[in-house]
Design an enzyme around this catalytic site. Structure first.
Site, short mmCIF file in Angstrom:
data_model
loop_
_atom_site.label_atom_id
_atom_site.label_comp_id
_atom_site.label_asym_id
_atom_site.label_seq_id
_atom_site.Cartn_x
_atom_site.Cartn_y
_atom_site.Cartn_z
N LYS A 13 0.83 -1.21 0.00
CA LYS A 13 0.00 0.00 0.00
C LYS A 13 0.87 1.26 0.00
CE LYS A 13 -2.24 -1.26 3.81
NZ LYS A 13 -1.70 -2.61 4.11
N ARG A 88 -9.51 -0.21 8.64
CA ARG A 88 -9.00 -1.55 8.90
C ARG A 88 -10.04 -2.43 9.59
NH1 ARG A 88 -3.18 -0.14 9.00
NH2 ARG A 88 -1.91 -2.01 9.19
N ARG A 127 12.10 -5.67 5.37
CA ARG A 127 11.90 -4.22 5.30
C ARG A 127 12.75 -3.50 6.35
NH1 ARG A 127 5.88 -2.16 4.07
NH2 ARG A 127 5.41 -2.30 6.27
N ARG A 162 11.29 -2.39 12.21
CA ARG A 162 10.24 -1.96 13.15
C ARG A 162 9.92 -3.07 14.14
NH1 ARG A 162 5.72 0.34 9.10
NH2 ARG A 162 4.52 -1.12 10.34
N ARG A 173 -0.01 -9.98 13.17
CA ARG A 173 -0.67 -8.97 12.32
C ARG A 173 -1.46 -9.65 11.20
NH1 ARG A 173 4.04 -5.16 10.57
NH2 ARG A 173 2.47 -3.95 9.49
P1 AMP Z 1 0.87 0.11 9.22
O1 AMP Z 1 2.06 0.99 9.14
O2 AMP Z 1 -0.27 0.61 8.38
O3 AMP Z 1 1.20 -1.33 8.92
O4 AMP Z 1 0.35 0.15 10.73
C1 AMP Z 1 1.17 -0.26 11.80
C2 AMP Z 1 0.33 -0.53 13.04
O5 AMP Z 1 -0.39 0.67 13.40
C3 AMP Z 1 -0.76 -1.57 12.88
O6 AMP Z 1 -0.27 -2.89 13.07
C4 AMP Z 1 -1.74 -1.16 13.98
O7 AMP Z 1 -1.27 -1.52 15.25
C5 AMP Z 1 -1.69 0.37 13.89
N1 AMP Z 1 -2.69 0.89 12.92
C6 AMP Z 1 -2.43 1.55 11.75
N2 AMP Z 1 -3.57 1.91 11.13
C7 AMP Z 1 -4.57 1.45 11.92
C8 AMP Z 1 -5.99 1.47 11.82
N3 AMP Z 1 -6.62 2.03 10.76
N4 AMP Z 1 -6.71 0.90 12.82
C9 AMP Z 1 -6.11 0.33 13.90
N5 AMP Z 1 -4.78 0.26 14.05
C10 AMP Z 1 -4.01 0.82 13.07
#
Ligand code: AMP
Length: 217
Positions: A13, A88, A127, A162, A173
């Protein structure tokens, strides 16, 4: 261009959003980046979100809706936006529907990126992310290595893995993705803006998205 990018962690994404941003006047709105910035800034939101994120769990819907409600109403979103990592959950998608209705915004595309599980795992474990909160550039030790190992090409910041990209957190996840986020595919399937595309090649995805957006104009 007003679009949602859906897909599992590692589906690309962020990469697709990055390419679209180079060609179109759009803002990338990544809830993950916003939460990581909040953690670095030490805000209350950051302190609450940190534990959930480290464990690979979702941050509660109420917190996410609070930040997105404000973000989407900001003037820079008027030209266009790419939602990356939001919604999400079904509750977030319902909340988004209300916000967009209030702002009078119609989505041009809801794009689901299809990527096999083994590719997701390989992408996520390889990554490396720039630890400078102003930068957060993403590299990949196989497909997009930095010029100097461990150092960001853009800002010279330290590249790190990370906390939520360890094998354990990734497995968690992906389970949560299956339970909470994958149902969004059926939620949006009947929407005329919905498309589902092969997510293996980010440039091909960009072309698919542009075609879908042009059709809706
Ligand atoms: P990402 O960078 O999009 O993979 O997000 C990293 C982490 O942030 C996720 O594993 C969640 O813990 C949190 N997170 C990001 N976006 C959301 C969302 N829309 N709803 C809930 N948690 C989120």
């Amino acid at each position: 261009m007003r679009i949602i990018l859906l897909g599992a962690p590692g589906a690309g994404k962020g990469s697709v959003a990055g390419l679209l941003k180079e060609k179109h006047p759009v803002r990338q709105i990544s809830t993950g980046d916003m939460l990581r910035s909040a953690i670095t800034a030490g805000t209350e939101l950051g302190r609450t979100a940190e534990g959930y994120m480290k464990r690979g769990e979702l941050v509660p819907d109420s917190l996410i809706m609070g930040i997105m409600e404000h973000r989407l109403a900001e003037p820079d979103c008027k030209e266009g936006f790419i939602l990356d990592g939001f919604p999400r959950t079904i509750a977030q998608a319902d909340g988004l529907k209300h916000i967009l209705g209030r702002l009078g915004i119609r989505l041009d595309a809801v794009v689901n990126l299809e990527v096999p599980r083994e590719v997701l795992i390989r992408r996520l474990t390889s990554r490396r992310t720039c630890s400078n909160p102003e930068c957060q550039a993403i590299f990949n030790i196989y497909t997009r290595p930095p010029r100097v190992e461990g150092v960001c090409d853009n800002c010279g910041g330290k590249l790190v893995q990370r906390d939520d990209e360890t094998e354990e957190a990734i497995a968690q996840r992906l389970v949560i993705y299956g339970e909470k986020t994958a149902p969004l595919i059926d939620y949006y399937r009947g929407d005329p803006a919905f498309i589902s595309v092969d997510g293996m090649d980010a440039n091909a995805v960009v072309a698919d998205v542009e075609k879908a957006v042009a059709k809706r104009k």
